[in-house]
Design an enzyme around this catalytic site. Structure first.
Site, PDB file in Angstrom:
ATOM      1  N   GLY A   1       1.074  -1.407  -0.085  1.00 58.09           N
ATOM      2  CA  GLY A   1       0.261  -0.307   0.081  1.00 58.09           C
ATOM      3  C   GLY A   1       0.656   1.472  -0.100  1.00 58.09           C
ATOM      4  N   GLN A   2       0.441   2.429   0.117  1.00 56.13           N
ATOM      5  CA  GLN A   2       0.971   4.151   0.332  1.00 56.13           C
ATOM      6  C   GLN A   2       1.627   3.680   0.930  1.00 56.13           C
ATOM      7  OE1 GLN A   2      -1.164   7.230   0.843  1.00 56.13           O
ATOM      8  NE2 GLN A   2      -0.559   8.370   0.155  1.00 56.13           N
TER       9      GLN A   2
ATOM     10  N   ASP B   1       0.921  -9.066   1.675  1.00 53.51           N
ATOM     11  CA  ASP B   1       0.023  -8.681   1.321  1.00 53.51           C
ATOM     12  C   ASP B   1      -1.315  -9.236   0.647  1.00 53.51           C
ATOM     13  OD1 ASP B   1      -0.270  -5.125   0.713  1.00 53.51           O
ATOM     14  OD2 ASP B   1      -2.201  -6.303   0.076  1.00 53.51           O
ATOM     15  N   ILE B   2      -2.291  -9.231   0.327  1.00 52.29           N
ATOM     16  CA  ILE B   2      -3.264 -10.024  -0.039  1.00 52.29           C
ATOM     17  C   ILE B   2      -2.778 -10.620  -1.421  1.00 52.29           C
ATOM     18  CG2 ILE B   2      -4.539  -8.186  -1.061  1.00 52.29           C
ATOM     19  CD1 ILE B   2      -6.536 -10.782   1.255  1.00 52.29           C
TER      20      ILE B   2
ATOM     21  N   ASN C   1      -3.876 -13.199   3.825  1.00 53.46           N
ATOM     22  CA  ASN C   1      -5.453 -12.520   4.178  1.00 53.46           C
ATOM     23  C   ASN C   1      -5.425 -12.205   6.018  1.00 53.46           C
ATOM     24  OD1 ASN C   1      -7.736 -11.509   4.974  1.00 53.46           O
ATOM     25  ND2 ASN C   1      -8.756 -12.600   3.314  1.00 53.46           N
TER      26      ASN C   1
ATOM     27  N   TYR D   1     -14.765   4.142   7.498  1.00 55.63           N
ATOM     28  CA  TYR D   1     -13.396   4.216   7.739  1.00 55.63           C
ATOM     29  C   TYR D   1     -13.420   4.963   8.817  1.00 55.63           C
ATOM     30  CZ  TYR D   1      -9.110   5.561   7.642  1.00 55.63           C
ATOM     31  OH  TYR D   1      -7.271   5.482   7.190  1.00 55.63           O
TER      32      TYR D   1
HETATM   33  C1  VAH Z   1      -8.380   8.591   3.401  1.00 51.35           C
HETATM   34  N1  VAH Z   1      -5.520   9.126   3.780  1.00 51.35           N
HETATM   35  O1  VAH Z   1      -8.147   9.653   3.101  1.00 51.35           O
HETATM   36  C2  VAH Z   1      -6.458   8.693   3.874  1.00 51.35           C
HETATM   37  C3  VAH Z   1      -6.301   9.377   5.405  1.00 51.35           C
HETATM   38  C4  VAH Z   1      -6.846  11.591   7.049  1.00 51.35           C
HETATM   39  C5  VAH Z   1      -6.907  10.385   5.972  1.00 51.35           C
HETATM   40  O2  VAH Z   1      -7.066   8.169   6.383  1.00 51.35           O
HETATM   41  O3  VAH Z   1      -9.169   8.120   3.828  1.00 51.35           O
END
Ligand code: VAH
Length: 313
Positions: free
Chosen positions: A14-15, A37-38, A53, A143
């Site tokens: 990932g990033q 990673d997956i 996973n 999230y």
């Molecule tokens: C997002 N880059 O945009 C993430 C981060 C605060 C942003 O959690 O979901």
């Protein structure tokens, strides 16, 4: 900590993971940092790599014991914009992945965990300027809800089972070595690539949408500093506020114009605008500075200079 630490980075493609694996391998040695990673990734050419996973506790446990891992950096997650498209998967991946890793530490199979939270734990009625460590937190994204719940569980496992888990509330992260991961702050990476490729960029947030951001080298530094800090210095076991630099699309566009004078930006806000509008504009990270000496190295100008220099290569 083992004399010979063996580290597993979950979500290594990932990033953040891409850059974190490089930095950890510089410090601990390539063979002592297992990327995972997956799905298969070119990272396998650079050092130990496992397809796994994180939601499969058995598979995860097998990787950890096979490599004698004692520290885990858990970066796998669905970020804000992606999780809004797949709420159930977002919740399940972000939470089950965390429980699987926390339980490895509860069972003393590993002895230290890094797990990222985010400024997404704050919501529309959180004070938006210089948001304090302790304040109203009513996240309005899947999230953010998963990160707030995750923080509660990290603190619970620390107090109840003495699990040594450490966490940072990342702002939006910007780097040149990896693509952003489906978040609301991704515009701040895309803008550089588009400025160099076409000289123009259509931004999915409005021009004055100020958000807390951070250059990736600062985020990697903070991540490793908190993981290497003495346990008694890590006084907050939910997650630390972390701050780099706050800016709006208009401000970063002005900074890019110093490198590409005829760069032009247009604005076409999409569904990510209301996510951004629910987040703080700036963060108070004084607890991190006080407890384990946090200090960012990059401001907007230095970040932009470094991004342009590296992307032009
Ligand atoms: C997002 N880059 O945009 C993430 C981060 C605060 C942003 O959690 O979901």
């Amino acid at each position: 900590m083992h004399t010979k630490d063996k580290i597993l980075v979950i979500g290594s493609s990932g990033q953040i993971g891409t850059e974190l694996v490089h930095k950890l391998r510089d410090i601990y040695g390539v063979d002592n940092v297992i990327a995972s990673d997956i799905k298969a990734s070119n990272q396998a050419k650079e050092g130990p790599f496992e397809v796994a996973n994180v939601m499969d506790a058995h598979q995860l446990g097998e990787v950890v014991t096979r490599h004698n891992v004692n520290q885990v950096y858990l970066l796998a997650a669905l970020l804000s914009a992606t999780a809004e498209k797949m709420p159930k998967l977002g919740w399940e991946l972000n939470m089950q992945g965390l429980f699987n890793v926390l339980d490895l530490a509860k069972e003393k199979i590993i002895d230290r965990i890094y797990w990222p939270s985010s400024i997404a734990v704050f919501g529309p009625n959180t004070p938006r300027e210089n948001t304090p460590q302790y304040t109203i937190m009513e996240p309005s994204t899947v999230y953010g809800i998963s990160k707030q719940a995750g923080e509660r569980w990290c603190e619970y496992y620390f107090h109840k089972y003495n699990v040594d888990v450490r966490s940072l509330r990342y702002p939006g992260l910007i780097g040149w070595q990896s693509a952003p991961g489906g978040g609301t702050t991704d515009y701040a990476v895309h803008i550089f690539h588009e400025a160099l490729r076409t000289g123009t960029y259509e931004c999915f947030l409005s021009e004055n949408t100020t958000l807390p951001m951070m250059y990736m080298p600062d985020a990697i530094k903070a991540t490793i500093e908190i993981m290497q800090a003495d346990a008694d210095k890590v006084k907050i076991r939910s997650s630390y506020n972390l701050a780099g630099v706050s800016f709006s699309p208009k401000e970063i566009a002005e900074e890019i114009k110093k490198h590409i004078p005829d760069f032009s930006i247009s604005y076409k806000p999409d569904s990510r605008q209301q996510i951004a509008d629910s987040w703080p504009q700036s963060i108070d990270a004084s607890e991190a500075s006080k407890d384990w000496g946090w200090k960012p190295d990059y401001d907007l100008k230095r970040m932009t200079d470094d991004m342009m220099q590296n992307l032009k290569k």
